[in-house]
Motif scaffolding. Structure first.
Motif, PDB file in Angstrom:
ATOM      1  N   ASN A  58       0.267  -1.093   3.320  1.00 23.22           N
ATOM      2  CA  ASN A  58      -0.107  -0.131   4.349  1.00 23.22           C
ATOM      3  C   ASN A  58      -1.526  -0.329   4.881  1.00 23.22           C
ATOM      4  O   ASN A  58      -1.860   0.157   5.953  1.00 23.22           O
ATOM      5  CB  ASN A  58       0.071   1.299   3.826  1.00 23.22           C
ATOM      6  N   ASP A  59      -2.352  -1.069   4.132  1.00 21.36           N
ATOM      7  CA  ASP A  59      -3.707  -1.332   4.644  1.00 21.36           C
ATOM      8  C   ASP A  59      -3.765  -2.654   5.418  1.00 21.36           C
ATOM      9  O   ASP A  59      -4.820  -3.262   5.555  1.00 21.36           O
ATOM     10  CB  ASP A  59      -4.721  -1.344   3.492  1.00 21.36           C
ATOM     11  N   TRP A  60      -2.615  -3.103   5.913  1.00 16.61           N
ATOM     12  CA  TRP A  60      -2.539  -4.390   6.610  1.00 16.61           C
ATOM     13  C   TRP A  60      -3.574  -4.515   7.719  1.00 16.61           C
ATOM     14  O   TRP A  60      -4.230  -5.542   7.859  1.00 16.61           O
ATOM     15  CB  TRP A  60      -1.124  -4.608   7.159  1.00 16.61           C
ATOM     16  N   ALA A  61      -3.738  -3.433   8.513  1.00 20.74           N
ATOM     17  CA  ALA A  61      -4.655  -3.516   9.652  1.00 20.74           C
ATOM     18  C   ALA A  61      -6.102  -3.552   9.184  1.00 20.74           C
ATOM     19  O   ALA A  61      -6.946  -4.215   9.799  1.00 20.74           O
ATOM     20  CB  ALA A  61      -4.417  -2.345  10.591  1.00 20.74           C
ATOM     21  N   VAL A  62      -6.391  -2.846   8.082  1.00 21.44           N
ATOM     22  CA  VAL A  62      -7.749  -2.891   7.532  1.00 21.44           C
ATOM     23  C   VAL A  62      -8.100  -4.338   7.197  1.00 21.44           C
ATOM     24  O   VAL A  62      -9.185  -4.831   7.515  1.00 21.44           O
ATOM     25  CB  VAL A  62      -7.849  -2.023   6.250  1.00 21.44           C
ATOM     26  N   ARG A  63      -7.141  -5.020   6.568  1.00 27.28           N
ATOM     27  CA  ARG A  63      -7.368  -6.417   6.188  1.00 27.28           C
ATOM     28  C   ARG A  63      -7.670  -7.279   7.421  1.00 27.28           C
ATOM     29  O   ARG A  63      -8.574  -8.115   7.414  1.00 27.28           O
ATOM     30  CB  ARG A  63      -6.117  -6.971   5.503  1.00 27.28           C
ATOM     31  N   VAL A  64      -6.895  -7.058   8.461  1.00 26.93           N
ATOM     32  CA  VAL A  64      -7.086  -7.845   9.684  1.00 26.93           C
ATOM     33  C   VAL A  64      -8.483  -7.618  10.246  1.00 26.93           C
ATOM     34  O   VAL A  64      -9.224  -8.569  10.538  1.00 26.93           O
ATOM     35  CB  VAL A  64      -6.018  -7.458  10.740  1.00 26.93           C
TER      36      VAL A  64
ATOM     37  N   GLU B  45      -5.011   8.860  15.026  1.00 30.65           N
ATOM     38  CA  GLU B  45      -4.666   7.505  15.471  1.00 30.65           C
ATOM     39  C   GLU B  45      -5.295   6.470  14.556  1.00 30.65           C
ATOM     40  O   GLU B  45      -4.659   5.475  14.177  1.00 30.65           O
ATOM     41  CB  GLU B  45      -5.160   7.283  16.901  1.00 30.65           C
ATOM     42  N   ILE B  46      -6.566   6.693  14.218  1.00 32.97           N
ATOM     43  CA  ILE B  46      -7.253   5.761  13.323  1.00 32.97           C
ATOM     44  C   ILE B  46      -6.608   5.798  11.943  1.00 32.97           C
ATOM     45  O   ILE B  46      -6.421   4.771  11.299  1.00 32.97           O
ATOM     46  CB  ILE B  46      -8.761   6.105  13.238  1.00 32.97           C
ATOM     47  N   LYS B  47      -6.249   7.001  11.498  1.00 30.77           N
ATOM     48  CA  LYS B  47      -5.641   7.124  10.163  1.00 30.77           C
ATOM     49  C   LYS B  47      -4.332   6.337  10.088  1.00 30.77           C
ATOM     50  O   LYS B  47      -4.077   5.633   9.113  1.00 30.77           O
ATOM     51  CB  LYS B  47      -5.384   8.604   9.835  1.00 30.77           C
ATOM     52  N   ARG B  48      -3.515   6.441  11.152  1.00 27.22           N
ATOM     53  CA  ARG B  48      -2.256   5.688  11.133  1.00 27.22           C
ATOM     54  C   ARG B  48      -2.522   4.187  11.193  1.00 27.22           C
ATOM     55  O   ARG B  48      -1.884   3.399  10.502  1.00 27.22           O
ATOM     56  CB  ARG B  48      -1.376   6.119  12.315  1.00 27.22           C
ATOM     57  N   LEU B  49      -3.504   3.794  12.012  1.00 34.43           N
ATOM     58  CA  LEU B  49      -3.811   2.368  12.136  1.00 34.43           C
ATOM     59  C   LEU B  49      -4.269   1.802  10.795  1.00 34.43           C
ATOM     60  O   LEU B  49      -3.831   0.733  10.371  1.00 34.43           O
ATOM     61  CB  LEU B  49      -4.894   2.150  13.205  1.00 34.43           C
ATOM     62  N   LEU B  50      -5.141   2.539  10.125  1.00 28.56           N
ATOM     63  CA  LEU B  50      -5.728   1.996   8.899  1.00 28.56           C
ATOM     64  C   LEU B  50      -4.894   2.324   7.657  1.00 28.56           C
ATOM     65  O   LEU B  50      -5.284   2.010   6.534  1.00 28.56           O
ATOM     66  CB  LEU B  50      -7.162   2.508   8.731  1.00 28.56           C
TER      67      LEU B  50
END
Ligand SMILES: N[C@@H](CCC(=O)N[C@@H](CS)C(=O)NCC(=O)O)C(=O)O
Lengths: 339, 400
Positions: free
Chosen positions: A290-296, A271-276
């Motif tokens: 694909n790293d959009w959530a990491v940026r947020v 789940e974390i892998k897909r999120l990040l």
């Protein structure tokens, strides 16, 4: 007033002569401009307010910063446009702002008749009343005959009428165009009670000449699902707003924080892998990286962090999570899965 | 005959070169182009609104409003009122504050304008300071001052200021007795009507008499007796007979505020004060200019005919000055009406506040609401101008 006229004039000319928007139009125009325009409150502590240096902070502001972070990897690429309640939707319709993140209640008429969409609810709220302590009132049911200050162009003035009608009570309404005027009039003694969203009551009370002289009555008289709004028709843009908020919720649920997000990239939890974005191409599907959530999360934090910092324990408001706790903790905030 | 015509008429040219025909042609083209532009804008707007899924059309005026308004001259409630009713409520509130404002500002403006020309140094300078201060501070600032000053100075409802005769004052406004009409009210109305007709007849008779014989009659005193004395006498008589035509409902103390009676909102008072005092400063200058425009010889001539200064002003100077005063006075009336829309800043529910504020926002139909509002102000202005022009024509110099 001037602001209102400008945005109305803008809206009129835009709708008279503009031609329709195509898919992805908003994202493309935001990328082209190099920044996001975000319709914000004119000043509501904890939700959207500029400080003395002009830096905007708040829960609603954080959502705009998060969207900017997802697009540009830079949360400062936002231009905030303060909007009074009665100007906000015209400003969004006319394209003056890309997204409206300003304690706006999602309702059916706003969704269907104003040409808007409310992709998510970032704060579950309800309407309440504030009165002076020395009035000796302890319940909204005792407000028969009171005069009540409220702001125009809000769901508040409609709920107020409903509540007094339903309870067979009389009242005198005094409606003002801006929250400033409304609260000043109440503070100056024009009204017995002041009414708005409960969140707004706590925020406005801080502005009173003597905050401790006022109490918030226990009754909550309405449902106020507050959330960002976008123009109807650009579904991709709505998706971006929806998934930025959901990424913040999922991050909180999965324990991903501003501090640990870089380490979490090595997590083996799918789940974390897909999120990040270390697995799958979810960011690309909404026109981002694909790293959009990491940026947020890196720039703004997860939902819980933003909540505590702006309106919760880390703020002057000290609002409890309550309905805005995650669903796993008995609240209503429920991140839909990234998969 | 026919030869004469053909001789005088110019040599025959194609009518295409006739400047008159050409002129008409160009004007028709221009009008057609403008109509076309408006048509395009309208259809394009409707199309765009539909594409953006924004409601359009005027059907919303029949939908239930769902909100309340503080001052309503017609029956209006959130439950039954429509957006169309809310429009009428706002319109009436605009008209009422404008009409009362025009009445008082004319009075005050003339007073100050005449005071500026006073031979008394103090009076003239007080009037001058008034004019300079009020016309040089923005009206919005003055309105906020009045509102906050009025509000701030007034006591809370529980310590209402009692002013006698059923009048109370507090931060919720001015409260007074509400007249309740009894069964015999028609007697009073009839007597009043008789008084009015009597006064008019007497005035006509007095005028004719003066023109014939030069004798003056006490028109003022007779009018007072007919218009006030007679009705009051009737009232007392009816009351003594035990059928009082008017009784009063006095304001009583309620939980939060006084209830019953009539209430004048502080928003209304502040707006009225602001509009009246501000516009009066401009009217004073217009009046002063008008009076100065009447040549001094007129005053001297009146004096030598034995008229007293008051009579000179009333019978000789002002009627001539009015010709100069009326046109700019009309624009001040229009200004006052349009300035009443600054009510938004202090929460008085005028047309702009109710309709462009709440209704526009609750319905989201910006174009329709703005178009209606503009139409209303245009109409009010044109109607005011129309009547002032009639008045102007009546006051104009009658050439003999
Ligand atoms: N949630 C309500 C009310 C939102 C609202 O505008 N609240 C006021 C009172 S707290 C406010 O934020 N005003 C600030 C402003 O207009 O600048 C709505 O969407 O209609």
């Amino acid at each position: 007033m001037k602001k209102a006229l400008v945005s109305i004039a803008f809206g009129l000319t835009a709708s008279l002569f503009a031609t329709g928007a195509s898919a992805q139009a908003t994202l493309n125009s935001v990328k082209q401009k190099g920044f996001l325009t975000c319709g914000s409150n004119t000043g509501l502590a904890g939700f959207g307010q500029p400080d003395a240096q002009g830096n905007w902070t708040g829960l609603d502001v954080d959502l705009c910063r998060a969207i900017a972070a997802a697009i540009f990897d830079d949360p400062t690429k936002v231009r905030f446009i303060p909007l009074a309640a009665k100007d906000r939707f015209t400003a969004l319709q006319s394209g003056e702002v890309d997204v409206l993140s300003r304690n706006s209640t999602a309702t059916m008429s706003r969704d269907t008749q104003l040409g808007l969409d409310f992709p998510v609810i970032n704060y579950f709220d309800g309407q309440g009343f504030m009165v002076r302590k020395k009035l000796g009132v302890s319940s909204a049911k005792e407000l028969n005959g009171a005069s009540i200050c409220t702001q125009q162009g809000t769901t508040t003035e409609l709920n107020l009428a409903d509540y007094f009608r339903a309870n067979n009570m009389k009242y005198e309404v005094v409606a003002f165009a801006t929250s400033d005027e409304t609260f000043k009039a109440y503070d100056a003694g024009r009204c017995d009670a002041f009414t708005t969203d409960a969140s707004g009551l706590y925020a406005e009370r801080l502005r009173a000449s003597a905050p401790d002289d006022h109490i918030v009555l226990p009754e909550i008289i309405s449902k106020e699902p507050l959330g960002p709004a976008v123009r109807h028709g650009d579904n991709n843009w709505g998706d971006i707003v929806r998934w930025v908020h959901n990424a913040m919720l999922n991050a909180e649920e999965l324990g991903v924080t501003k501090a640990n997000v870089e380490q979490m990239k090595t997590s083996t939890n799918p789940e974390i892998k897909r999120l990040l974005g270390t697995e799958g191409k979810f960011g690309e599907a909404i026109g981002l990286t694909n790293d959009w959530a990491v940026r947020v999360i890196k720039h703004v934090g997860n939902y819980g962090e933003s909540f505590e910092k702006n309106v919760g324990e880390g703020s002057r408001l000290k609002i409890k999570r309550g309905q805005n706790a995650l669903w796993t903790k008995g609240g209503l905030q429920y991140g839909i899965p990234v998969r | 005959m026919q030869t004469a015509v053909s001789q005088t008429s110019p040599p025959k040219k194609s009518f295409l070169y006739d400047p008159k025909v050409r002129g008409i042609f160009y004007q028709v083209v221009l009008v057609a182009a403008i109509i076309f532009l408006f048509y395009m804008a309208a259809t394009n707007a409707i199309e765009n609104l539909q594409r953006a899924k924004i409601a359009s059309g005027f059907g919303f005026l029949n939908n239930t409003a769902g909100f309340d308004i503080s001052q309503t001259l017609i029956q209006f409630s959130a439950a039954g009122g429509t957006y169309g009713d809310a429009f009428i409520v706002g319109l009436l509130n605009t008209l009422v504050v404008s009409a009362i404002g025009i009445f008082f500002t004319t009075f005050l403006g003339f007073l100050i304008g005449i005071a500026r020309l006073s031979k008394n140094w103090v009076v003239a300078n007080v009037a001058m300071v008034y004019v300079e201060v009020l016309r040089n501070v923005p009206l919005l600032v003055q309105l906020l001052f009045w509102y906050i000053a009025v509000l701030g100075a007034l006591p809370q409802p529980r310590n209402s200021l009692e002013m006698g005769a059923g009048f109370y004052l507090n931060s919720r406004g001015l409260f007074m007795a509400r007249p309740l009409w009894g069964d015999t009210i028609w007697v009073l109305v009839a007597v009043l009507a008789i008084g009015i007709v009597g006064t008019l007849l007497y005035r006509r008779w007095a005028k004719q008499q003066q023109e014939r014989t030069g004798r003056q009659s006490p028109v003022g005193k007779v009018a007072l007796a007919l218009l006030l004395g007679l009705p009051i006498l009737t009232w007392i008589l009816l009351a003594l007979l035990g059928t009082n035509p008017i009784t009063f409902e006095l304001p009583r103390k309620g939980t939060f505020n006084l209830t019953g009676g009539m209430q004048v909102l502080p928003e209304f008072v502040a707006l009225l004060l602001g509009l009246v005092t501000y516009t009066a400063a401009f009217i004073a200058e217009i009046v002063r200019a008008g009076i100065l425009a009447v040549s001094k010889g007129q005053t001297e001539a009146a004096g030598s005919l034995g008229l007293k200064p008051g009579q000179t002003l009333r019978l000789v100077v002002v009627p001539q000055a009015m010709r100069v005063i009326i046109p700019p006075l009309t624009s001040q009336y229009l200004n006052l009406t349009k300035n009443s829309s600054l009510a938004v800043a202090i929460g008085y529910p005028d047309l702009v506040q109710v309709f462009m504020g709440t209704v526009l926002n609750q319905t989201g139909q910006a174009i329709e609401v703005v178009v209606i509002t503009m139409g209303v102000y245009l109409t009010i202005s044109l109607v005011t101008s129309f009547f002032m022009n009639i008045y102007n024509r009546r006051m104009a110099i009658v050439e003999r």
